[in-house]
Enzyme design. Structure first.
Site, short mmCIF file in Angstrom:
data_model
loop_
_atom_site.label_atom_id
_atom_site.label_comp_id
_atom_site.label_asym_id
_atom_site.label_seq_id
_atom_site.Cartn_x
_atom_site.Cartn_y
_atom_site.Cartn_z
N SER A 150 -7.59 1.51 -2.17
CA SER A 150 -6.40 0.75 -2.49
C SER A 150 -6.84 -0.60 -3.02
O SER A 150 -7.84 -1.14 -2.58
CB SER A 150 -5.57 0.56 -1.21
N CYS A 161 -10.21 -1.50 15.31
CA CYS A 161 -10.50 -2.92 15.52
C CYS A 161 -10.57 -3.31 16.99
O CYS A 161 -11.21 -4.30 17.34
CB CYS A 161 -9.48 -3.79 14.81
N GLU A 171 -16.13 -11.07 4.43
CA GLU A 171 -15.01 -10.86 3.52
C GLU A 171 -14.43 -12.19 3.03
O GLU A 171 -14.12 -12.35 1.85
CB GLU A 171 -13.91 -10.05 4.22
N GLU A 216 0.81 -1.22 0.00
CA GLU A 216 0.00 0.00 0.00
C GLU A 216 0.84 1.27 0.00
O GLU A 216 0.51 2.25 -0.67
CB GLU A 216 -0.94 -0.01 1.21
N GLU A 267 -14.38 -12.55 -4.83
CA GLU A 267 -13.07 -12.08 -5.31
C GLU A 267 -11.93 -12.67 -4.50
O GLU A 267 -10.77 -12.62 -4.90
CB GLU A 267 -12.99 -10.55 -5.21
N LYS A 306 -15.37 -9.71 8.75
CA LYS A 306 -14.34 -10.56 8.16
C LYS A 306 -14.92 -11.89 7.70
O LYS A 306 -14.41 -12.54 6.79
CB LYS A 306 -13.20 -10.81 9.17
N GLU A 360 1.90 1.72 -3.34
CA GLU A 360 0.76 2.20 -4.13
C GLU A 360 0.57 3.70 -3.94
O GLU A 360 0.33 4.45 -4.89
CB GLU A 360 -0.49 1.45 -3.67
N CYS A 409 -8.50 -2.25 4.27
CA CYS A 409 -8.43 -3.44 5.12
C CYS A 409 -9.69 -3.68 5.94
O CYS A 409 -9.83 -4.72 6.58
CB CYS A 409 -7.22 -3.35 6.05
#
Lengths: 571, 162, 657
Positions: free
Chosen positions: A317, A501, A359, A277, A364, A356, A280, A297
């Protein structure tokens, strides 16, 4: 002003509620619908108190103190009223506590015990309602819902998503999605903040413990586990440790005792995330395109952008989250190093997060035909498993994680708190820009629990406008400002959960502010103590690039560690 | 069961509310239901988009109020008053007679789509209880005999129109 | 009046006076005093120069068939080559006599006829237009007028029994004037109070006048109106709102409907003055969707007001702006509660919130807002015209002025009555209402709807005011009075109200949502019969009745809003005065009034039964047994209480017990 609480005279600041005044005087009044920092709704009536000279009982959450007020918080009349209200609630509530996921952590249970409810005084009025298991992250059981409205308000006011709302009225009232469809038909982002505030078992995370147990007893499976940076400074709270104690070593030992063959740390892949990142970011700054760069994230945040701000999808990102990067690395790098067939690997992650789970199931998040992650457990589920195995966490000797995916920099640990990703990213970005490691270390301006934190840095003549956001109501403010042209940034860190988190939807119930601060401080302490403090100094990460990925943003990186996003309907 | 081009009609109705905000939600729902006879899913989605309101809120508001229907009603909407005076004067017998005659329960529509039956809060004609209204036309001092004739009149009207 | 010029001219000057004239006499430039006085006289319609027919076409009238009467009238008038006018008016309050038709002939007093069904129209019109006095025996009453001829042997309206004890201030023009004519309202001294207020009084002075008058909220709250206004006036804000609560959700109440249908300008004038008093520049009228006629009349009246520039910017050149917006309720009784009403206007679910803060300080959109009921506002213009002393000379010590009651149920004269506070219940029920119909015995009168209680024989002499009713466990409420006789079951009445509350509860707070459900459940069990009774039901029944009072207390003490806090009232009231009925239901398993269908026992009288077996054949549950030509008997365990047997028995041998 001077007031009297239970015949004791006290001085209290003007303008506070009776509830707060009593709390300051160490008298706790029971509540069910009350949520700190949200306007009191006055719906549960549990916090009623008696005021001298006032005919009816008043709710302490919504009434302010006045000079000379005489309050009785636990008179016979008040306790009888509270008990009656609770009994009325119980008459419309399932009796199967023993079979409920919230057994022992349910606020209704606690109140029942406190108020000494021993008889079923009112006839049962329960209407069974269908359970909603449609979401990969959360399970809704409307029969257990006491209509306190906390979840609705948190979803609407803290997260500005409003996936659920009250429908109908009176005894027909229900908390549900638009058209009463499953959660997966709504724009729910799976953040689990609703589950964090639900006093009963009406909304809880989907329980994946049995899947993990099945894998653990499957001789053909190699079961590996990773855990998020926030977990090690949280887990101890549930096992008698002082809040903020880092129990990383004991947790690793416990995981091995339960049968996990390899224990890795998500902080390792967090370092990889930073490598990707930060590169990036520097790349986009050089090209002057797709700015601001927004972190990716937090899966709740991602779904939020997909629903409500699709025009910003290209700003995200393209990096996967550390959980997913780790999953991809385990099955495509580590598996070959260890000569294990990736199909036999059952990859588990322990997260302070319910999104999560969603996710991990995204289409993907599949590399080489295999899902990166097979199961996600929340901090709460891990604690349950430890109890199931009768492991005494305190008595375990700390152990180290497995190489080569076990090493971390302290920058990676900071991922667990709001501002941490930005700090870690900028430590590495500064190096990438200047080739000088002395430029950026601690960024204190990011280090508190505020929802929006702006900071402009100057690195070798390059101005970097950054903002750190936690809680999606704040994200909306920032994004709307950008849309209106009022603000420009180069880099934005967004964490779905207010505080990051450490206050995630999968953490222990009850958003206790003191505990959250302790967890935050623990992470900063780790950062202070550890020697490796920057992601690009993680020698195993360096090795990973040398051996396998070549360099950040390489084709291999893009194949394994980057992802795409989806357009979703708005409201 | 929505008519073709429903969305175009709804869009043109929404034009009557320029600069609309949340306070216009109920008037908008009422305006759309007046025209479309009920609120469909797609209608509510359109209204949510228009007001920039979450769909769960639109649905939550619409389901709170008795007035809003989510299924197409009959051609003749029979509303029988459940006020105190009407009750005291035997409105439950009238209702039973209607249920018997139409062979449907409250909240339902006859299979030929002609009549739908609902019980509503006080119409305000208590001096002439029991009272009912059919598509806004009031019928007072009802008896089980009168009900038979009234319903038959409507049936005859339909038959002669065909 | 000065030279026949309307009083309002005293308070209008310059351009506003000019504009007023242009509205009064459109197309006439520079009208003379004579022109104006003549127009006013015409608009007043106190006398006519051609036959006028007035048809009571409020919702009650329409329900009784007023449109059919109108059609018949048009038909009859075709045969006379006369220039006539037919005006549809609102409710005069004589619901039991609808459809009502008034005949106003030139030179004579206006005559009122009741129960004018289409078949009666011809005879009345023929007789009157042909000067046949025999028809007068059918007339109800005549209106008194100083310059017009009196009809022989027809009582004046003030002597007519129904009206004799009434004092009509709010309803004085309902059923008499054309509700759609702003001209007539103005000609009858309409908007004089407003013009005077805007010209001569400060907002605080207005508040003081209203406070001094003693006017209390007529929606049931009973709070001093002027005082409430002062809270809002003294709270600084860039925007304030005035809201008229025309939701009238109380079943059995239709006072507000009559006012809005029959005399909308009376309400509007009061509303504009009230808005001025608190300096609100935006007003809302929240009216229930179930009143379409009232809404239509209101819309017309407001539109006319904008045209006459009595609404909008700079009313009467005073610098005061006001817009009135109509908001239709969508079917929720709880929206009669102030904070719930506010949420409904804001486009949210109509759920109340804790108070403080009170709406007068922080209400609609967080701004100071005052909410008043229709009847309260309809009193305002009279108080400002005739003075606060005049108003508080009526009534008694703690309740001033008059109150409109809606009389319905088992009473001869159903309708709307307006009486001075302090009148006794006996006078309303028996003197005005004519007592129970069909010679039945009076049992109770329910006052205050689902929040109220009942007044029984022992308390009939109670003077009606806000406080006295509370001492007997009842309350004024909005003014709905439902009379019950010996054929009504009070347990059934309590159950009816609890069903209503359960359906209308917003569901926000636990005591109301769950508590009233328990109460409803207890009442269900009491009124249910042996056949549908299962297992523990008997035990639950006994337990339930013991719990009722304690449960009622919890609900009253801890509910969030007035709906919940007053929900147990009907039960407590009926329990207090009709305990024997409850006990008959619970212990004897029977309903003394014969209402609760599951508790009725059907019995065959042996001496009357001829054994024709017809009843046994009709019985859907095979509960009747017997040999042909021998007396039959009914097995009550199997009987489903449908009543078919009673219907088919030709010998009167079956009775309801």
């Amino acid at each position: 002003m001077k007031i009297e609480i239970n015949n004791q005279s006290v001085n209290m600041p003007a303008g506070i509620s009776i509830l707060d005044a009593c709390k300051s005087a160490n008298i706790n009044i029971p509540t069910l619908c009350y949520l700190e920092d949200l306007f009191p709704s006055g719906s549960c009536r549990m916090c009623v108190v008696e005021i001298a000279g006032v005919k009816n009982l008043v709710t302490s959450c919504s009434t302010q103190i006045t000079e000379g007020m005489k309050i009785s918080t636990h008179s016979n009349r008040v306790i009888a009223a509270r008990k009656s209200i609770l009994e009325l609630l119980l008459s419309n509530h399932p009796d199967d506590c023993l079979y409920c996921d919230k057994n022992n952590t349910c606020e209704l249970q606690k109140l029942s015990a406190e108020l000494g409810v021993r008889n079923r005084n009112f006839s049962k009025q329960l209407i069974e309602k269908e359970i909603d298991k449609s979401s990969p992250s959360l399970v809704r059981d409307p029969s257990k819902c006491i209509l306190c409205g906390r979840c609705v308000r948190v979803c609407e006011e803290r997260q500005t998503v409003s996936a659920i709302s009250f429908i109908k009225r009176g005894s027909q009232t229900k908390v549900t999605t638009a058209f009463d469809g499953g959660l997966n038909t709504s724009n729910c982002i799976n953040c689990g903040q609703c589950a964090m505030v639900c006093p009963t078992g009406a909304i809880i995370e989907k329980n994946n413990i049995k899947d993990v147990l099945a894998a653990l007893s499957d001789k053909n499976k190699v079961v590996v586990v990773q855990h998020a940076p926030a977990i090690s400074v949280t887990l101890g709270e549930l096992f008698g440790f002082k809040p903020g104690t880092d129990v990383n070593g004991q947790m690793t030992a416990a995981l091995r005792k339960m049968g996990f063959q390899f224990v890795f740390e998500t902080s390792f892949s967090a370092d990889v995330t930073i490598m990707e990142e930060a590169s990036e970011l520097v790349d986009r700054i050089k090209k002057g395109e797709k700015l601001p760069l927004m972190t990716s994230c937090s899966p709740g945040w991602i779904k939020f952008v997909e629903h409500f701000y699709p025009e910003f999808l290209t700003n995200l990102s393209s990096c996967k989250s550390p959980q997913q990067m780790m999953g991809a690395l385990i099955k495509n790098y580590w598996a070959f190093k260890k000569n294990i067939n990736p199909r036999n690997i059952y990859s588990v992650s322990i997260m302070p997060c319910t999104a999560k789970k969603f996710e991990a199931g995204r289409e993907e998040m599949v590399t080489g035909g295999l899902a990166d992650i097979d199961a996600v457990l929340t901090t709460r589920e891990l604690a349950k498993m430890i109890d199931m195995f009768n492991i005494n966490l305190a008595k375990l000797k700390p152990e180290n994680a497995d190489d080569p995916l076990g090493e971390h920099s302290s920058a990676a640990k900071l991922f667990g708190v709001t501002g941490g990703v930005a700090e870690a990213a900028l430590r590495t970005a500064a190096f990438l820009i200047t080739n000088d490691d002395s430029k950026v270390h601690e960024i204190r301006e990011y280090r508190d629990l505020e929802g929006i934190k702006e900071l402009t840095l100057n690195i070798n003549g390059i101005t970097l406008k950054t903002v750190v956001v936690s809680g999606l109501s704040n994200a909306r403010i920032v994004l709307d400002d950008i849309k209106r042209g009022l603000k420009q940034y180069h880099f934005i860190e967004v964490m779905t959960c207010p505080g990051g988190c450490i206050a995630g939807g999968g953490q222990p119930f009850g958003l206790d502010k003191d505990k959250i601060v302790a967890r935050m401080k623990a992470l900063y302490q780790i950062d202070k103590n550890e020697k490796i403090r920057k992601s690009h100094h993680n020698k195993d990460v360096v090795k990973l690039y040398e051996e396998f990925l070549m360099h950040p943003l390489s084709q291999k990186s893009h194949e394994l560690l980057h992802t795409k996003y989806k357009l979703r309907t708005g409201y | 069961m929505s008519k073709p081009n429903t969305n175009t009609t709804v869009a043109s109705l929404l034009k009557k509310f320029p600069k609309a905000n949340r306070g216009d939600l109920i008037p908008i729902l009422q305006c759309v239901q007046d025209s479309e006879k009920f609120l469909s899913k797609s209608t509510m989605m359109e209204i949510g988009e228009f007001l920039k309101l979450p769909l769960s809120k639109v649905y939550g508001v619409a389901t709170f109020y008795n007035q809003f229907k989510f299924h197409p009603p009959g051609k003749y909407q029979i509303q029988i008053c459940r006020g105190t005076a009407c009750h005291v004067e035997g409105s439950s017998t009238i209702l039973a007679a209607l249920i018997n005659d139409l062979k449907i329960n409250t909240g339902e529509t006859t299979s030929d789509g002609l009549f739908s039956l609902e019980v509503v809060a006080c119409i305000g004609a208590c001096g002439l209880a029991p009272v009912m209204s059919i598509n806004g036309e009031f019928f007072a001092k009802l008896t089980t005999e009168k009900i038979k004739h009234i319903i038959q009149d409507f049936r005859d009207k339909e038959a002669s129109n065909e | 009046m000065n030279n026949g010029l309307p009083l309002i001219e005293n308070y209008l000057i310059g351009s506003s006076l000019e504009y007023f004239h242009s509205c009064l006499l459109p197309g006439v430039t520079n009208p003379t005093s004579k022109d104006i006085a003549e127009k006013i006289e015409t608009l007043k319609n106190d006398s006519v120069n051609k036959p006028y027919f007035f048809i009571g076409a409020g919702t009650c009238g329409l329900g009784a068939g007023a449109l059919h009467t109108e059609k018949a009238l048009l038909n009859v008038l075709k045969n006379f080559n006369l220039d006539t006018e037919i005006i549809k008016v609102g409710c005069i309050g004589l619901c039991f006599a609808e459809p009502i038709m008034d005949v106003f002939l030139p030179g004579k007093n206006r005559l009122s006829f009741g129960n004018v069904t289409p078949d009666k129209v011809e005879s009345i019109v023929q007789a009157l237009l042909n000067d046949d006095q025999t028809i007068l025996s059918q007339a109800l009453f005549q209106y008194r007028s100083p310059h017009l001829k009196v009809w022989q042997e027809v009582p004046f309206i003030e002597d007519y029994p129904f009206f004799k004890k009434q004092r009509r201030i709010v309803l004085n023009q309902c059923g008499i004037i054309n509700p759609l004519s702003i001209g007539q309202y103005i000609a009858q001294n309409g908007y004089v109070a407003l013009a005077k207020t805007l010209k001569k009084l400060t907002p605080l002075e207005v508040c003081n006048i209203i406070e001094k008058s003693g006017l209390k909220g007529r929606g049931g709250g009973g709070f001093l109106t002027g005082k409430k206004w002062k809270f809002a006036l003294s709270t600084p804000s860039d925007q304030k709102y005035f809201i008229c609560n025309a939701d009238e959700g109380d079943p059995g109440a239709f006072m507000d409907r009559a006012v809005v249908e029959g005399d909308p300008h009376k309400l509007l004038e009061g509303l504009i003055i009230a808005a001025y008093a608190i300096q609100a520049t935006k007003a809302y009228i929240y009216i229930r969707a179930e009143y379409p006629l009232a809404i239509a009349h209101l819309e017309q009246a407001i539109s006319d007001l904008y045209e006459w520039k009595i609404l909008g910017d700079n009313i009467f050149d005073s610098g005061f702006d006001l817009d009135i917006i109509i908001k239709k309720g969508a079917g929720a009784f709880v929206c009669g509660e102030e904070t719930a009403l506010i949420h409904s206007i804001e486009g949210k679910r109509g759920m109340p919130r804790p108070r403080p803060p009170f709406p007068a300080v922080s209400g609609l959109h967080g701004k100071p807002s005052v909410i008043n009921n229709v009847e309260t506002l309809a009193n305002i213009s009279s108080i400002l015209l005739q003075g606060s002393d005049w108003f508080n000379s009526m009534g008694n010590n703690n309740s001033k002025g008059t109150k409109v009651f809606a009389l319905s149920g088992k009473i001869k004269n159903t309708g709307l009555v307006e009486v001075p506070m302090g009148i006794t219940m006996r006078e309303i029920i028996f003197d005005i209402g004519g007592g129970p119909k069909n010679n039945k015995l009076f049992k109770a009168v329910q006052i205050g709807g689902p929040s109220g209680g009942c007044v029984t024989n022992e308390n009939l002499n109670i003077e009606i005011d806000y406080d006295s009713l509370k001492t007997i466990g009842a309350m004024m409420g909005s003014g709905g009075l439902v009379v019950m006789d010996e054929d009504n079951c009070m347990v059934d009445v309590a159950k009816f109200f609890m069903d209503f509350i359960q359906r209308e509860s917003c569901g926000k707070c636990i005591p109301c949502r769950e508590g009233t459900k328990q109460m409803q459940n207890i009442l269900e069990k009491i009124t249910r019969g042996r056949i549908s009774e299962k297992g523990n039901d008997a035990l639950d029944r006994f337990k339930g009745i013991l719990q009722l009072e304690e449960l009622s207390n919890t609900i009253k003490e801890t509910s969030l809003c007035g709906l919940g806090q007053s929900a147990p009232n009907p039960i407590l009231s009926t329990l207090k005065y009709f305990r024997h009925e409850y006990e008959a239901h619970i212990f004897d398993r029977r309903c003394p009034s014969g209402v609760c269908s599951e508790l009725i026992n059907f019995e065959i009288l042996e001496d009357k039964c001829k054994g024709c077996t017809l009843c046994a054949k009709k019985c859907p549950s095979s509960a009747i047994k017997g040999s042909p030509k021998a007396p039959h008997y009914i097995n009550n365990e199997k009987c489903i209480k449908c009543g078919q047997c009673l219907k088919v028995c030709k010998f009167g041998a079956i009775i309801k017990n």
